[in-house]
Scaffold this motif. Structure first.
Motif, PDB file in Angstrom:
ATOM      1  N   VAL A  69      77.410  86.815 -17.312  1.00  0.00           N
ATOM      2  CA  VAL A  69      78.297  86.603 -16.161  1.00  0.00           C
ATOM      3  C   VAL A  69      78.321  87.849 -15.277  1.00  0.00           C
ATOM      4  CG1 VAL A  69      80.696  86.275 -15.464  1.00  0.00           C
ATOM      5  CG2 VAL A  69      79.723  84.848 -17.262  1.00  0.00           C
ATOM      6  N   ALA A  70      78.415  89.034 -15.903  1.00  0.00           N
ATOM      7  CA  ALA A  70      78.510  90.281 -15.133  1.00  0.00           C
ATOM      8  C   ALA A  70      77.274  90.509 -14.270  1.00  0.00           C
ATOM      9  CB  ALA A  70      78.712  91.461 -16.082  1.00  0.00           C
ATOM     10  N   GLY A  71      76.117  90.095 -14.763  1.00  0.00           N
ATOM     11  CA  GLY A  71      74.894  90.328 -14.005  1.00  0.00           C
ATOM     12  C   GLY A  71      74.480  89.203 -13.088  1.00  0.00           C
ATOM     13  N   ALA A  72      75.104  88.028 -13.236  1.00  0.00           N
ATOM     14  CA  ALA A  72      74.625  86.840 -12.534  1.00  0.00           C
ATOM     15  C   ALA A  72      74.689  86.976 -11.009  1.00  0.00           C
ATOM     16  CB  ALA A  72      75.418  85.611 -12.974  1.00  0.00           C
ATOM     17  N   LEU A  73      75.735  87.607 -10.491  1.00  0.00           N
ATOM     18  CA  LEU A  73      75.894  87.685  -9.046  1.00  0.00           C
ATOM     19  C   LEU A  73      74.861  88.592  -8.389  1.00  0.00           C
ATOM     20  CD1 LEU A  73      79.780  87.811  -8.658  1.00  0.00           C
ATOM     21  CD2 LEU A  73      78.252  85.892  -8.208  1.00  0.00           C
ATOM     22  N   ASP A  74      74.247  89.460  -9.180  1.00  0.00           N
ATOM     23  CA  ASP A  74      73.243  90.369  -8.633  1.00  0.00           C
ATOM     24  C   ASP A  74      71.818  89.868  -8.834  1.00  0.00           C
ATOM     25  OD1 ASP A  74      75.147  92.240  -7.778  1.00  0.00           O
ATOM     26  OD2 ASP A  74      75.310  93.035  -9.810  1.00  0.00           O
ATOM     27  N   LYS A  75      71.685  88.643  -9.342  1.00  0.00           N
ATOM     28  CA  LYS A  75      70.369  88.086  -9.616  1.00  0.00           C
ATOM     29  C   LYS A  75      70.184  86.780  -8.851  1.00  0.00           C
ATOM     30  CE  LYS A  75      69.865  89.657 -14.457  1.00  0.00           C
ATOM     31  NZ  LYS A  75      71.170  90.271 -14.731  1.00  0.00           N
ATOM     32  N   SER A  76      68.946  86.384  -8.683  1.00  0.00           N
ATOM     33  CA  SER A  76      68.672  85.032  -8.217  1.00  0.00           C
ATOM     34  C   SER A  76      69.072  84.057  -9.322  1.00  0.00           C
ATOM     35  CB  SER A  76      67.189  84.862  -7.896  1.00  0.00           C
ATOM     36  OG  SER A  76      66.418  84.928  -9.094  1.00  0.00           O
ATOM     37  N   THR A  77      69.229  82.782  -8.960  1.00  0.00           N
ATOM     38  CA  THR A  77      69.562  81.787  -9.974  1.00  0.00           C
ATOM     39  C   THR A  77      68.511  81.750 -11.068  1.00  0.00           C
ATOM     40  OG1 THR A  77      70.737  80.441  -8.339  1.00  0.00           O
ATOM     41  CG2 THR A  77      70.066  79.343 -10.368  1.00  0.00           C
ATOM     42  N   ALA A  78      67.254  81.840 -10.679  1.00  0.00           N
ATOM     43  CA  ALA A  78      66.168  81.797 -11.664  1.00  0.00           C
ATOM     44  C   ALA A  78      66.244  82.981 -12.622  1.00  0.00           C
ATOM     45  CB  ALA A  78      64.819  81.780 -10.946  1.00  0.00           C
ATOM     46  N   ASP A  79      66.526  84.174 -12.098  1.00  0.00           N
ATOM     47  CA  ASP A  79      66.609  85.353 -12.957  1.00  0.00           C
ATOM     48  C   ASP A  79      67.842  85.291 -13.861  1.00  0.00           C
ATOM     49  OD1 ASP A  79      64.282  86.443 -12.037  1.00  0.00           O
ATOM     50  OD2 ASP A  79      65.243  87.769 -10.569  1.00  0.00           O
ATOM     51  N   ALA A  80      68.948  84.773 -13.323  1.00  0.00           N
ATOM     52  CA  ALA A  80      70.150  84.639 -14.142  1.00  0.00           C
ATOM     53  C   ALA A  80      69.922  83.648 -15.278  1.00  0.00           C
ATOM     54  CB  ALA A  80      71.329  84.193 -13.280  1.00  0.00           C
ATOM     55  N   LEU A  81      69.233  82.554 -14.985  1.00  0.00           N
ATOM     56  CA  LEU A  81      68.918  81.576 -16.031  1.00  0.00           C
ATOM     57  C   LEU A  81      67.998  82.182 -17.088  1.00  0.00           C
ATOM     58  CD1 LEU A  81      68.459  78.399 -13.829  1.00  0.00           C
ATOM     59  CD2 LEU A  81      70.213  78.727 -15.584  1.00  0.00           C
ATOM     60  N   ARG A  82      67.044  82.995 -16.645  1.00  0.00           N
ATOM     61  CA  ARG A  82      66.156  83.651 -17.606  1.00  0.00           C
ATOM     62  C   ARG A  82      66.952  84.594 -18.507  1.00  0.00           C
ATOM     63  NH1 ARG A  82      61.108  84.489 -18.977  1.00  0.00           N
ATOM     64  NH2 ARG A  82      60.391  86.546 -19.652  1.00  0.00           N
ATOM     65  N   HIS A  83      67.871  85.337 -17.934  1.00  0.00           N
ATOM     66  CA  HIS A  83      68.731  86.227 -18.728  1.00  0.00           C
ATOM     67  C   HIS A  83      69.502  85.417 -19.773  1.00  0.00           C
ATOM     68  CE1 HIS A  83      72.105  89.507 -18.697  1.00  0.00           C
ATOM     69  NE2 HIS A  83      71.510  89.391 -19.871  1.00  0.00           N
ATOM     70  N   GLU A  84      70.041  84.274 -19.346  1.00  0.00           N
ATOM     71  CA  GLU A  84      70.792  83.420 -20.267  1.00  0.00           C
ATOM     72  C   GLU A  84      69.909  82.958 -21.430  1.00  0.00           C
ATOM     73  OE1 GLU A  84      73.914  80.299 -19.066  1.00  0.00           O
ATOM     74  OE2 GLU A  84      72.076  79.137 -19.380  1.00  0.00           O
ATOM     75  N   VAL A  85      68.686  82.529 -21.128  1.00  0.00           N
ATOM     76  CA  VAL A  85      67.782  82.050 -22.174  1.00  0.00           C
ATOM     77  C   VAL A  85      67.407  83.180 -23.132  1.00  0.00           C
ATOM     78  CG1 VAL A  85      65.457  81.148 -22.619  1.00  0.00           C
ATOM     79  CG2 VAL A  85      66.888  80.109 -20.851  1.00  0.00           C
ATOM     80  N   LEU A  86      67.191  84.375 -22.607  1.00  0.00           N
ATOM     81  CA  LEU A  86      66.867  85.519 -23.468  1.00  0.00           C
ATOM     82  C   LEU A  86      68.029  85.852 -24.397  1.00  0.00           C
ATOM     83  CD1 LEU A  86      65.007  87.816 -20.911  1.00  0.00           C
ATOM     84  CD2 LEU A  86      63.992  86.554 -22.825  1.00  0.00           C
ATOM     85  N   GLU A  87      69.243  85.785 -23.878  1.00  0.00           N
ATOM     86  CA  GLU A  87      70.411  86.013 -24.736  1.00  0.00           C
ATOM     87  C   GLU A  87      70.505  84.924 -25.810  1.00  0.00           C
ATOM     88  OE1 GLU A  87      72.455  88.489 -24.945  1.00  0.00           O
ATOM     89  OE2 GLU A  87      72.281  89.593 -23.063  1.00  0.00           O
ATOM     90  N   LEU A  88      70.242  83.687 -25.419  1.00  0.00           N
ATOM     91  CA  LEU A  88      70.270  82.596 -26.389  1.00  0.00           C
ATOM     92  C   LEU A  88      69.215  82.801 -27.467  1.00  0.00           C
ATOM     93  CD1 LEU A  88      71.101  79.841 -27.503  1.00  0.00           C
ATOM     94  CD2 LEU A  88      69.618  78.773 -25.768  1.00  0.00           C
ATOM     95  N   ARG A  89      68.007  83.248 -27.062  1.00  0.00           N
ATOM     96  CA  ARG A  89      66.940  83.488 -28.035  1.00  0.00           C
ATOM     97  C   ARG A  89      67.402  84.478 -29.099  1.00  0.00           C
ATOM     98  NH1 ARG A  89      62.966  80.621 -29.474  1.00  0.00           N
ATOM     99  NH2 ARG A  89      62.214  80.348 -27.334  1.00  0.00           N
TER     100      ARG A  89
END
Length: 258
Positions: A212-232
């Protein structure tokens, strides 16, 4: 010290305690609160943090009397701004959920403390304002930088430029405040919410907070990638296996944060 650190179960409380000065924060308070936050950050028994104040104000900001009389530090020493920035950086980066229970006025640096927290509970009597412009002071804890990310830009400009305050109900309509609560019930509600969050997986909440903290500074695609990496990473944790077992066994999960 002028603040009270305490614990109620897994919920840590930091209560500003200079009611005669509207809980204005001194240099020594900023320094000591940063140290306290760092201790709680490393304490696995603390799962949630709540900030609040005593008296009719949550916090009126930094102590301007002290700022006016501040001396120039020796070369190599931290000045007051260094210590303030260090506090806000530590609070914003705190890896556990941070609730602020705004019991009264939240002005200038007090508003900036609110902006650094995750969930805002406000007493009905609470009021929020930037107030820096009233004294020719420029924000240093996120007032101008973070406020437009929390409320509509036109509302942020109004608060910044006029120095006026808005009530809890109005700030709820703008999205800053999550709940408006009767004054006498504020502390109990904050503790109740803190206990609810403390029962969750601390690992899940920490990872959610990072995304959440990083999402506003990223594109939607990059924020989704961050989410998937955290899930991994999370799929390797004990907590997700315990949560799934508890679901199948129809019981309350007992999370460990690992």
């Amino acid at each position: 010290m002028s603040f009270i650190p305490s614990r109620d179960g897994a919920v840590a409380w930091l209560t500003l305690d200079r009611p005669q000065a509207l809980n204005a924060i001194t240099r020594d308070m900023f320094f000591a609160m940063t140290a306290q936050l760092r201790r709680w950050r490393e304490d696995d028994e603390v799962r949630v943090l709540v900030l609040t104040g005593t008296g009719r104000a949550f916090c009126a900001g930094a102590d301007l009397k002290q700022s006016h009389s501040a001396t120039t530090p020796e070369p190599g020493e931290k000045d007051s701004l260094d210590i303030v920035v260090e506090f806000f950086d530590t609070l914003r980066a705190f890896p556990k959920p941070v609730i602020v229970a705004v019991n009264g006025l939240a002005l200038a640096g007090g508003m900036e403390v609110v902006l650094a927290c995750d969930i805002v509970l406000a007493a009905k009597s609470a009021a929020f304002g930037d107030a820096h412009s009233n004294f020719g002071v420029f924000p240093g804890g996120g007032g101008a930088a973070v406020l437009p990310r929390k409320v509509p830009a036109n509302v942020a400009r109004y608060l910044l430029f006029t120095g006026d305050s808005l009530g809890a109900e109005e700030m709820k309509t703008y999205g800053l405040v999550s709940e408006v609560i009767a004054d006498d019930d504020l502390r109990a509600r904050a503790q109740q919410l803190g206990e609810k969050l403390a029962a969750k997986s601390p690992l899940v909440l920490a990872r959610m907070k990072r995304v959440v903290a990083g999402a506003l500074d990223k594109s939607t695609a990059d924020a989704l990638r961050h989410e998937v990496l955290e899930l991994r990473d999370h799929k390797r944790s004990w907590d997700i296996q315990e949560g799934l077992r508890a679901f199948v066994e129809k019981r309350t999960p007992q999370f460990r944060g690992i």
